[in-house]
Enzyme design. Structure first.
Site, PDB file in Angstrom:
ATOM      1  N   ARG A   1      10.899   3.326   7.563  1.00 59.39           N
ATOM      2  CA  ARG A   1      10.440   2.846   6.252  1.00 59.39           C
ATOM      3  C   ARG A   1      11.550   2.009   5.640  1.00 59.39           C
ATOM      4  O   ARG A   1      12.720   2.443   5.625  1.00 59.39           O
ATOM      5  CB  ARG A   1      10.138   4.059   5.349  1.00 59.39           C
ATOM      6  CG  ARG A   1       9.455   3.692   4.072  1.00 59.39           C
ATOM      7  CD  ARG A   1       8.031   3.263   4.251  1.00 59.39           C
ATOM      8  NE  ARG A   1       7.175   4.366   4.696  1.00 59.39           N
ATOM      9  CZ  ARG A   1       5.922   4.204   5.108  1.00 59.39           C
ATOM     10  NH1 ARG A   1       5.363   3.010   5.163  1.00 59.39           N
ATOM     11  NH2 ARG A   1       5.214   5.252   5.501  1.00 59.39           N
TER      12      ARG A   1
ATOM     13  N   SER B   1       4.111   0.294   0.696  1.00 55.80           N
ATOM     14  CA  SER B   1       2.687   0.361   0.328  1.00 55.80           C
ATOM     15  C   SER B   1       1.876   1.147   1.359  1.00 55.80           C
ATOM     16  O   SER B   1       0.805   1.657   1.042  1.00 55.80           O
ATOM     17  CB  SER B   1       2.101  -1.039   0.147  1.00 55.80           C
ATOM     18  OG  SER B   1       2.353  -1.823   1.291  1.00 55.80           O
ATOM     19  N   GLY B   2       2.396   1.266   2.588  1.00 55.27           N
ATOM     20  CA  GLY B   2       1.725   2.073   3.603  1.00 55.27           C
ATOM     21  C   GLY B   2       1.649   3.542   3.219  1.00 55.27           C
ATOM     22  O   GLY B   2       0.778   4.278   3.682  1.00 55.27           O
TER      23      GLY B   2
ATOM     24  N   HIS C   1       4.317  -4.997   7.194  1.00 51.32           N
ATOM     25  CA  HIS C   1       5.090  -4.267   8.203  1.00 51.32           C
ATOM     26  C   HIS C   1       5.620  -5.267   9.245  1.00 51.32           C
ATOM     27  O   HIS C   1       4.895  -6.161   9.673  1.00 51.32           O
ATOM     28  CB  HIS C   1       4.198  -3.271   8.969  1.00 51.32           C
ATOM     29  CG  HIS C   1       3.785  -2.062   8.183  1.00 51.32           C
ATOM     30  ND1 HIS C   1       4.214  -1.777   6.919  1.00 51.32           N
ATOM     31  CD2 HIS C   1       2.952  -1.042   8.544  1.00 51.32           C
ATOM     32  CE1 HIS C   1       3.667  -0.630   6.513  1.00 51.32           C
ATOM     33  NE2 HIS C   1       2.901  -0.167   7.473  1.00 51.32           N
TER      34      HIS C   1
ATOM     35  N   GLY D   1      -6.963   3.511  -4.787  1.00 54.06           N
ATOM     36  CA  GLY D   1      -5.700   3.580  -4.035  1.00 54.06           C
ATOM     37  C   GLY D   1      -5.263   2.213  -3.525  1.00 54.06           C
ATOM     38  O   GLY D   1      -5.966   1.209  -3.682  1.00 54.06           O
TER      39      GLY D   1
ATOM     40  N   VAL E   1      -4.968   1.036  -0.436  1.00 56.12           N
ATOM     41  CA  VAL E   1      -5.865   0.448   0.562  1.00 56.12           C
ATOM     42  C   VAL E   1      -7.257   0.228  -0.042  1.00 56.12           C
ATOM     43  O   VAL E   1      -7.895  -0.805   0.188  1.00 56.12           O
ATOM     44  CB  VAL E   1      -5.952   1.344   1.823  1.00 56.12           C
ATOM     45  CG1 VAL E   1      -7.031   0.842   2.775  1.00 56.12           C
ATOM     46  CG2 VAL E   1      -4.608   1.393   2.531  1.00 56.12           C
TER      47      VAL E   1
ATOM     48  N   ARG F   1      -8.978  12.281 -11.423  1.00 55.13           N
ATOM     49  CA  ARG F   1      -7.872  11.550 -12.061  1.00 55.13           C
ATOM     50  C   ARG F   1      -8.281  10.137 -12.450  1.00 55.13           C
ATOM     51  O   ARG F   1      -7.691   9.536 -13.335  1.00 55.13           O
ATOM     52  CB  ARG F   1      -6.665  11.469 -11.101  1.00 55.13           C
ATOM     53  CG  ARG F   1      -5.980  12.784 -10.830  1.00 55.13           C
ATOM     54  CD  ARG F   1      -4.792  12.578  -9.884  1.00 55.13           C
ATOM     55  NE  ARG F   1      -5.219  12.249  -8.519  1.00 55.13           N
ATOM     56  CZ  ARG F   1      -5.464  13.145  -7.570  1.00 55.13           C
ATOM     57  NH1 ARG F   1      -5.306  14.421  -7.829  1.00 55.13           N
ATOM     58  NH2 ARG F   1      -5.861  12.772  -6.364  1.00 55.13           N
TER      59      ARG F   1
ATOM     60  N   CYS G   1      -1.868   1.475  10.794  1.00 57.46           N
ATOM     61  CA  CYS G   1      -1.505   0.088  10.460  1.00 57.46           C
ATOM     62  C   CYS G   1      -0.540  -0.545  11.471  1.00 57.46           C
ATOM     63  O   CYS G   1      -0.747  -1.679  11.909  1.00 57.46           O
ATOM     64  CB  CYS G   1      -0.910   0.026   9.053  1.00 57.46           C
ATOM     65  SG  CYS G   1       0.255   1.355   8.707  1.00 57.46           S
TER      66      CYS G   1
HETATM   67  P1  A2P Z   1      -7.193   8.906  -7.442  1.00 56.30           P
HETATM   68  O1  A2P Z   1      -6.640   7.547  -7.823  1.00 56.30           O
HETATM   69  O2  A2P Z   1      -8.299   9.334  -8.357  1.00 56.30           O
HETATM   70  O3  A2P Z   1      -6.131   9.928  -7.213  1.00 56.30           O
HETATM   71  P2  A2P Z   1      -3.168   6.020  -2.313  1.00 56.30           P
HETATM   72  O4  A2P Z   1      -3.249   5.977  -0.805  1.00 56.30           O
HETATM   73  O5  A2P Z   1      -2.748   4.717  -2.912  1.00 56.30           O
HETATM   74  O6  A2P Z   1      -2.350   7.181  -2.774  1.00 56.30           O
HETATM   75  O7  A2P Z   1      -4.670   6.283  -2.824  1.00 56.30           O
HETATM   76  C1  A2P Z   1      -5.417   7.414  -2.470  1.00 56.30           C
HETATM   77  C2  A2P Z   1      -6.849   7.251  -2.921  1.00 56.30           C
HETATM   78  O8  A2P Z   1      -7.561   8.414  -2.555  1.00 56.30           O
HETATM   79  C3  A2P Z   1      -7.013   7.107  -4.426  1.00 56.30           C
HETATM   80  O9  A2P Z   1      -8.145   6.310  -4.697  1.00 56.30           O
HETATM   81  C4  A2P Z   1      -7.250   8.549  -4.835  1.00 56.30           C
HETATM   82  O10 A2P Z   1      -7.963   8.689  -6.052  1.00 56.30           O
HETATM   83  C5  A2P Z   1      -8.110   9.035  -3.696  1.00 56.30           C
HETATM   84  N1  A2P Z   1      -8.036  10.496  -3.588  1.00 56.30           N
HETATM   85  C6  A2P Z   1      -6.956  11.236  -3.262  1.00 56.30           C
HETATM   86  N2  A2P Z   1      -7.244  12.562  -3.282  1.00 56.30           N
HETATM   87  C7  A2P Z   1      -8.544  12.649  -3.631  1.00 56.30           C
HETATM   88  C8  A2P Z   1      -9.452  13.738  -3.847  1.00 56.30           C
HETATM   89  N3  A2P Z   1      -9.066  15.000  -3.692  1.00 56.30           N
HETATM   90  N4  A2P Z   1     -10.734  13.468  -4.204  1.00 56.30           N
HETATM   91  C9  A2P Z   1     -11.134  12.196  -4.363  1.00 56.30           C
HETATM   92  N5  A2P Z   1     -10.323  11.127  -4.193  1.00 56.30           N
HETATM   93  C10 A2P Z   1      -9.051  11.333  -3.828  1.00 56.30           C
END
Ligand code: A2P
Length: 331
Positions: A229, A153-154, A236, A5, A7, A32, A123
């Protein structure tokens, strides 16, 4: 946790840049991300899918995968023996769980022993309290009025993609798609961050109210916030109006802030020098400028505060907490 993600990627970069003594790094995400890799110190590490067994033999677990994952897996990681530094809002206001900004309340890290979890603040709150704390120590802040200008990005990686896709669509006369936000974010401002609450404020606004009091350890500081936003990718910005008990001149405030940890004064209007997200992005300091007296009240100051929301506002703050943990507690 959440290594793919917005962060999470910064957390990995921060660990690397700050030479954190990592023996082994385990990047975790959802199905994913199966097959994805994270580069750490020149080596590619396979991303693993989060399971309840992911935290065996882990010393420190940095979480940034959203509130529901933190609620479910945070206590599991703590039970498995890890100290969790959690970037979500799941645990921030739990009275047993410390909410820490290392420049403000590093002593609260000791409370990690309560539940094995330390919460990383919101943040917008982090960058504000880094600036408020030294002024509060000098003149006692009675009231804060803050308006934010928050980068997409937040919201996460999908929002970064949404803004760039909308800009591209608009410049090529294509239809604009919106999935992340309820309105177009390109060339627009949305006074809506997180969900609306019964009192008419958003949850983001109330986070700034409650978290500021908890981090600064002073319930008497009144805070009112409007969070917006804006179509900025990283960084920010905040307009902060303060009312203090003791008078602080602009010169005094500048002197105090120039010496404050984690803060850089950028304030030379004659040379067009003031904090901006483009300058704040990619570094760890909180920039403050436009420091001026609020003539409408007896003891008032206006400030403009800018920081990289993914770094000081999230990843860097979490890694700083982890640094104190290993230095002072996990020996
Ligand atoms: P993934 O990339 O496999 O979806 P962001 O804040 O940029 O949206 O990122 C969210 C982060 O949290 C990503 O790394 C995402 O993984 C992970 N994530 C979100 N939902 C789940 C979940 N149900 N199980 C594991 N990781 C998760």
């Amino acid at each position: 946790m959440g290594a793919t993600g917005a962060v999470g990627q910064q957390m990995v970069a921060c660990l690397e840049e700050r030479r954190f003594p990592v023996a082994q790094l385990f990047p975790l995400a959802s199905e994913r991300s199966l097959g994805k890799k994270v580069t750490y110190l020149g080596k590619e590490i396979q991303v693993e899918v989060l399971t309840k067994d992911s935290f065996k033999d882990i010393d420190i677990a940095l979480f940034s995968a959203g509130g529901s994952i933190s609620k479910e897996y945070g206590p599991m990681a703590a039970d498995a023996g890890a100290v969790v530094v959690d970037n979500s809002s799941a645990w921030r206001m739990d009275p047993e769980i410390p909410l820490v900004v290392p420049e403000v309340n590093p002593q609260d890290i000791a409370l990690y022993t309560n539940r094995g979890i330390i919460a990383n603040p919101n943040c917008s709150t982090i960058q504000m309290v880094v600036v408020l704390q030294p002024l509060h120590a000098a003149a006692r802040i009675k009231r804060v009025v803050v308006s934010t200008y928050q980068a997409v990005s937040g919201t996460g990686q999908k929002a970064v993609e949404e803004l760039s896709a909308q800009v591209r669509a608009l410049f090529s006369c294509q239809p604009v798609e919106k999935k992340v936000y309820p309105h177009r974010i390109a060339f627009n401002c949305l006074p809506h961050i997180d969900v609306f609450l019964e009192n008419g404020y958003t949850k983001e606004e109330m986070k700034m109210v409650h978290e500021t009091k908890k981090i600064m350890g002073d319930d008497s500081i009144e805070v009112t916030a409007t969070t917006v936003r804006v179509p900025v990718f990283y960084g920010h910005s905040e307009s902060v109006n303060l009312e203090t008990e003791k008078k602080l001149t602009v010169a005094e405030a500048k002197k105090i802030l120039a010496q404050a940890p984690g803060v850089k004064v950028v304030d030379d209007p004659a040379k067009n020098q003031y904090p901006m997200p483009l300058e704040a992005a990619g570094q760890d300091l909180t920039l403050v400028g436009r420091i001026r007296e609020d003539f409408s009240i007896k003891n008032g100051l206006n400030l403009w505060v800018v920081a990289d929301n993914l770094r000081k506002g999230a990843a860097t703050n979490a890694v700083q907490i982890a640094e104190i943990l290993i230095q002072d507690y996990l020996k």
